[in-house]
Design a protein around this motif. Structure first.
Motif, PDB file in Angstrom:
ATOM      1  N   UNK A  11       6.448  14.490  -1.106  1.00 15.71           N
ATOM      2  CA  UNK A  11       5.272  13.380  -1.354  1.00 15.71           C
ATOM      3  C   UNK A  11       3.847  14.273  -1.574  1.00 15.71           C
ATOM      4  N   UNK A  12       3.197  13.372  -2.002  1.00 13.70           N
ATOM      5  CA  UNK A  12       1.462  14.213  -1.960  1.00 13.70           C
ATOM      6  C   UNK A  12       0.464  13.252  -0.616  1.00 13.70           C
ATOM      7  N   UNK A  13       0.787  14.244   0.378  1.00 15.46           N
ATOM      8  CA  UNK A  13      -0.172  12.653   1.113  1.00 15.46           C
ATOM      9  C   UNK A  13      -1.312  13.358   1.313  1.00 15.46           C
ATOM     10  N   UNK A  14      -2.142  14.379   0.348  1.00 13.31           N
ATOM     11  CA  UNK A  14      -3.472  14.198   0.455  1.00 13.31           C
ATOM     12  C   UNK A  14      -3.827  13.196  -0.008  1.00 13.31           C
ATOM     13  N   UNK A  15      -4.079  12.365  -0.942  1.00 13.15           N
ATOM     14  CA  UNK A  15      -3.760  11.407  -1.883  1.00 13.15           C
ATOM     15  C   UNK A  15      -4.068  10.257  -1.394  1.00 13.15           C
ATOM     16  N   UNK A  16      -5.124   9.903  -1.424  1.00 12.37           N
ATOM     17  CA  UNK A  16      -6.045   8.535  -0.826  1.00 12.37           C
ATOM     18  C   UNK A  16      -5.012   7.299  -1.308  1.00 12.37           C
ATOM     19  N   UNK A  17      -4.203   7.542  -2.218  1.00 15.24           N
ATOM     20  CA  UNK A  17      -3.222   6.533  -1.361  1.00 15.24           C
ATOM     21  C   UNK A  17      -2.428   6.351  -0.668  1.00 15.24           C
ATOM     22  N   UNK A  18      -2.527   8.191   0.052  1.00 12.44           N
ATOM     23  CA  UNK A  18      -1.282   7.708   1.334  1.00 12.44           C
ATOM     24  C   UNK A  18      -1.826   7.702   2.310  1.00 12.44           C
ATOM     25  N   UNK A  19      -3.177   8.221   2.480  1.00 16.05           N
ATOM     26  CA  UNK A  19      -4.476   7.628   3.943  1.00 16.05           C
ATOM     27  C   UNK A  19      -4.139   6.288   3.641  1.00 16.05           C
ATOM     28  N   UNK A  20      -4.287   5.113   2.337  1.00 15.03           N
ATOM     29  CA  UNK A  20      -4.188   3.702   2.539  1.00 15.03           C
ATOM     30  C   UNK A  20      -2.951   3.406   3.281  1.00 15.03           C
ATOM     31  N   UNK A  21      -2.190   4.116   3.341  1.00 18.81           N
ATOM     32  CA  UNK A  21      -0.349   3.558   3.555  1.00 18.81           C
ATOM     33  C   UNK A  21      -0.730   3.068   5.045  1.00 18.81           C
ATOM     34  N   UNK A  22      -0.957   4.985   5.135  1.00 21.32           N
ATOM     35  CA  UNK A  22      -0.905   4.977   6.457  1.00 21.32           C
ATOM     36  C   UNK A  22      -2.058   3.941   7.069  1.00 21.32           C
ATOM     37  N   UNK A  23      -3.550   4.060   6.701  1.00 22.99           N
ATOM     38  CA  UNK A  23      -4.016   2.449   7.536  1.00 22.99           C
ATOM     39  C   UNK A  23      -3.409   1.507   7.540  1.00 22.99           C
ATOM     40  N   UNK A  24      -2.156   0.638   6.220  1.00 25.16           N
ATOM     41  CA  UNK A  24      -2.129  -0.380   5.696  1.00 25.16           C
ATOM     42  C   UNK A  24      -0.971  -0.313   7.058  1.00 25.16           C
ATOM     43  N   UNK A  44      -4.056  14.719   4.616  1.00 27.76           N
ATOM     44  CA  UNK A  44      -3.845  13.465   5.687  1.00 27.76           C
ATOM     45  C   UNK A  44      -4.678  13.845   7.177  1.00 27.76           C
ATOM     46  N   UNK A  45      -4.304  14.700   7.479  1.00 30.73           N
ATOM     47  CA  UNK A  45      -4.318  15.117   9.327  1.00 30.73           C
ATOM     48  C   UNK A  45      -6.498  15.384   9.250  1.00 30.73           C
ATOM     49  N   UNK A  46      -7.035  15.378   7.874  1.00 34.27           N
ATOM     50  CA  UNK A  46      -8.011  15.781   8.190  1.00 34.27           C
ATOM     51  C   UNK A  46      -8.477  14.391   8.166  1.00 34.27           C
ATOM     52  N   UNK A  47      -8.285  13.050   7.286  1.00 31.81           N
ATOM     53  CA  UNK A  47      -9.190  12.491   6.513  1.00 31.81           C
ATOM     54  C   UNK A  47      -8.367  11.200   7.794  1.00 31.81           C
ATOM     55  N   UNK A  48      -7.825  11.772   8.509  1.00 33.98           N
ATOM     56  CA  UNK A  48      -7.321  10.721   9.437  1.00 33.98           C
ATOM     57  C   UNK A  48      -7.600  11.581  11.441  1.00 33.98           C
ATOM     58  N   UNK A  49      -8.885  12.046  10.930  1.00 30.12           N
ATOM     59  CA  UNK A  49      -9.108  13.434  12.405  1.00 30.12           C
ATOM     60  C   UNK A  49      -9.823  12.283  13.787  1.00 30.12           C
ATOM     61  N   UNK A  50     -10.863  10.748  12.718  1.00 29.03           N
ATOM     62  CA  UNK A  50     -11.266  10.269  14.056  1.00 29.03           C
ATOM     63  C   UNK A  50     -10.734   9.477  14.556  1.00 29.03           C
ATOM     64  N   UNK A  51      -9.289   8.987  14.204  1.00 30.69           N
ATOM     65  CA  UNK A  51      -8.400   7.688  14.383  1.00 30.69           C
ATOM     66  C   UNK A  51      -7.982   8.170  15.986  1.00 30.69           C
ATOM     67  N   UNK A  52      -7.949   8.096  16.771  1.00 25.52           N
ATOM     68  CA  UNK A  52      -6.259   8.381  17.981  1.00 25.52           C
ATOM     69  C   UNK A  52      -5.693   7.267  18.407  1.00 25.52           C
ATOM     70  N   UNK A  89       0.839  -1.120  -0.249  1.00 24.04           N
ATOM     71  CA  UNK A  89       0.008  -0.180   0.257  1.00 24.04           C
ATOM     72  C   UNK A  89       0.962   1.028  -0.071  1.00 24.04           C
ATOM     73  N   UNK A  90       2.071   0.921   0.542  1.00 25.52           N
ATOM     74  CA  UNK A  90       3.206   2.290   0.144  1.00 25.52           C
ATOM     75  C   UNK A  90       4.211   2.411  -0.562  1.00 25.52           C
ATOM     76  N   UNK A  91       3.916   1.399  -1.602  1.00 28.94           N
ATOM     77  CA  UNK A  91       5.151   1.529  -2.664  1.00 28.94           C
ATOM     78  C   UNK A  91       4.708   2.328  -3.833  1.00 28.94           C
ATOM     79  N   UNK A  92       3.279   3.191  -3.738  1.00 32.16           N
ATOM     80  CA  UNK A  92       3.591   4.103  -4.392  1.00 32.16           C
ATOM     81  C   UNK A  92       4.270   4.968  -4.396  1.00 32.16           C
ATOM     82  N   UNK A  93       4.651   5.520  -3.013  1.00 25.74           N
ATOM     83  CA  UNK A  93       4.875   6.847  -2.096  1.00 25.74           C
ATOM     84  C   UNK A  93       6.521   6.349  -2.344  1.00 25.74           C
ATOM     85  N   UNK A  94       6.612   5.374  -2.649  1.00 20.32           N
ATOM     86  CA  UNK A  94       8.464   4.542  -1.976  1.00 20.32           C
ATOM     87  C   UNK A  94       8.849   5.363  -1.484  1.00 20.32           C
ATOM     88  N   UNK A  95       9.313   4.652  -0.419  1.00 25.93           N
ATOM     89  CA  UNK A  95       9.306   4.832   1.209  1.00 25.93           C
ATOM     90  C   UNK A  95      10.884   4.383   1.195  1.00 25.93           C
TER      91      UNK A  95
END
Length: 187
Positions: free
Chosen positions: A170-183, A93-101, A35-41
């Motif tokens: 990195x484009x942290x606002x992309x759905x792929x970045x959100x998916x990366x963090x979720x993974x 990215x922070x907005x997308x993850x705002x409900x996660x503690x 899931x994070x491969x597209x962001x080239x970690x």
């Protein structure tokens, strides 16, 4: 002999199913990392360098106090052109993850003058960002994490271990970045 054969068949079948399920572990791990491969970690390991820094409200933030949470650590500066492009994405990215503690996003300014940070955030329309903004007065923490380039972002697992590094924008606002963090949280 019929019931005994049936029990043996059930036992062998159960063991085979257990072995099969256990063999999926590495594949599941690889899928989570994909899931994070597209962001080239850059893979990182070892303990994340500890820090104790102040946020904009003067509250002390210790990395050790964030154990049990997944921490995104971003280093930036007000004079850094790529950082200016990346900041709104980090906020998204922070907005997308705002409900996660179980996730904390930290943006650590390496500016020599802390008074530059608030006007910068105001110009960018980020006064109410979900990103916790810290300031490193020494600028040494950034190099302790392993880079001198800006911006760069590090993922720190709930156990305090470094997981990934993302050097440069990195484009942290992309759905792929959100998916990366979720993974990473599913690990």
């Amino acid at each position: 002999m019929g019931p005994l054969a049936y029990l043996v068949f059930i036992a062998i079948g159960s063991l085979w199913m257990f072995w099969f399920a256990a063999s999926l572990g590495p594949a599941t791990q690889a899928q989570a990392e994909a899931a994070c491969r597209a962001l080239e970690p850059e893979l990182r390991s070892g303990p994340a360098p500890e820090f104790s820094l102040q946020d904009r409200a003067g509250q002390t933030v210790d990395l050790a106090d964030l154990r049990g949470k997944f921490v995104v650590v971003n280093f930036w500066a007000t004079w850094c052109e790529p950082c200016i492009r990346e900041w709104p994405q980090l906020d998204r990215l922070a907005e997308r993850l705002a409900d996660r503690d179980d996730v904390v996003i930290l943006a650590i300014s390496v500016d020599q003058d802390q008074s530059l940070v608030a006007p910068f955030l105001a110009r960018m329309g980020l006064e109410q960002t979900g990103v916790r903004v810290l300031w490193d007065p020494t600028g040494k923490l950034h190099t302790a994490y392993g880079s001198e380039k800006l911006p760069d972002t590090y993922f720190v697992g709930a156990d305090g271990q470094l997981v990934h590094a993302y050097i440069n924008v990195r484009d942290w606002g992309r759905p792929a970045a959100h998916h990366c963090v979720e993974s990473m949280l599913a690990r």
